[in-house]
Design an enzyme around this catalytic site. Structure first.
Site, short mmCIF file in Angstrom:
data_model
loop_
_atom_site.label_atom_id
_atom_site.label_comp_id
_atom_site.label_asym_id
_atom_site.label_seq_id
_atom_site.Cartn_x
_atom_site.Cartn_y
_atom_site.Cartn_z
CB CYS A 114 48.38 33.95 39.11
SG CYS A 114 48.34 32.37 39.17
CB CYS B 248 43.15 28.50 35.74
SG CYS B 248 43.25 30.22 35.70
S1 FES Z 1 44.56 33.11 38.07
FE1 FES Z 1 46.00 31.69 39.01
S2 FES Z 1 45.54 29.59 38.56
FE2 FES Z 1 44.08 30.95 37.82
#
Ligand code: FES
Ligand SMILES: [Zn+2]
Lengths: 204, 139
Positions: B37, B107
């Site tokens: 992400c 995460c």
């Molecule tokens: S979506 Fe990137 S760390 Fe949670």
């Protein structure tokens, strides 16, 4: 594709059996489906032509009077055709697809795949954005400089990727794919940075 | 996606946001990023060099709610632990405590890796300032 025609049993049919013209089940590999070699930088004009030609040839309407089996294959083929085209015409999706087909585990990435020097940059940029949001205008020039720098980084990276693509298409070395994979990771971060730096809050 | 109450609590009142003096020998800094992400996390610990106990922990995370909650929780857990105990913290502990759904597991991995990176940095600093060459244990 199976080695023999499901309908007449003659060997090695292509998409349509040479003997009885029956539509064969589609190849699941996207490149095989388009009957082009697996490549990181395929000829996109050619791909587009094949896509439109196949869309016409495989359209389910053409099979409405054929056997149930052929109707089913036409539906399956059309579905793969659309998926395959969507993936192969997009540089990032296509590269990930090639990596996957070549046995690279594209799903499992770890934090070690992130270039450390870039992390510092991401961090500083985020800090500058935060300051700017809180009304500290001193951060603005810093941010604008950062944006220009990241754009340049992305351009260089894209040029690098193109070189690696050509390299792999010529010699299919696994090391090249590993390099491509690392470059893609970097690219994701840089793209992220550019996005962030482009949404600079307005002067208050 | 619905966040659990615990995630929301840490997200709305993150504990220990901030930074410690990066150049201090008793401070270890871990900076990690999630390749999926693009989120980033910085986590720092200050260790009592006499007894190896983590006296303070701070973080700064630019990322999703789960990443913020994971790092906030991690800093709470770190304080009062020895460095060795801290190494036992697993992302699955964070997942359980915060009831993170499968898509948010990465995460929590970010937080675990940040702890490891901070400890590794601390140990590197300690190793290089020690007069006798001690064997470096880098996590
Ligand atoms: S979506 Fe990137 S760390 Fe949670
Ligand atoms: Zn046949």
């Amino acid at each position: 594709m199976s080695p023999t025609c499901w309908n007449c049993g003659k060997p090695a049919p292509s998409r349509f059996c040479a003997e009885c013209r029956a539509l064969q089940p589609p190849a699941s590999d996207y490149f095989a489906f388009f009957e082009i070699p697996r490549a990181l930088a395929p000829d996109l004009k050619d791909l587009e032509k094949r896509f439109y030609a196949l869309s016409r040839q495989l359209h389910p309407d053409l099979f409405s009077r054929k056997s149930a089996r052929e109707q089913e294959y036409s539906l399956e083929s059309t579905a793969i055709l659309n998926d395959a085209y969507r993936v192969l015409k997009d540089p990032v999706a296509r590269t990930l697809y090639v990596l996957k087909q070549e046995g690279f585990d594209v799903g499992e990435q770890s934090t070690k795949d992130v270039p450390p020097e870039l992390l510092e940059e991401v961090f500083e940029l985020n800090m500058a954005l935060e300051e700017l949001r809180m009304g500290d205008e001193d951060a603005r020039p810093q941010l604008e400089a950062a944006r220009a720098r990241f754009r340049k980084m992305r351009d260089e990276l894209d040029a690098d990727l193109q070189r690696q693509f050509a390299g792999w298409d010529a010699s299919q070395r696994a090391e090249t794919l590993a390099a491509v994979r690392a470059l893609l990771n970097r690219r994701k971060y840089i793209t992220n940075l550019i996005d962030k730096a482009s949404h600079v809050p307005d002067r208050v | 996606m619905a966040y659990s109450d615990k995630v929301l609590d840490h997200y709305n009142n993150p504990r220990n946001v901030g930074s410690l003096d990066k150049s201090s020998a008793s401070v270890g800094t871990g900076m990690v990023g999630a390749p999926e992400c693009g989120d980033v996390m910085k986590l720092q610990i200050r260790v009592n060099e006499e007894n190896g106990i983590i006296e303070d922990a701070k973080f700064k995370t630019f990322g999703c709610g789960s990443a913020i909650a994971s790092s906030s929780l991690a800093t709470e857990w770190l304080k009062g632990k020895t460095v060795d105990e801290a190494l036992q913290i697993k992302n699955t502990d964070i997942v359980n405590e915060l009831s993170l759904p499968p898509v948010k597991i990465h995460c929590s991995v970010l937080a675990e890796d940040a702890i490891k990176a901070a400890i590794s940095d601390y140990r590197n600093k300690q190793g290089s300032k020690a007069p006798v060459a001690v064997e470096q244990t880098v996590a």
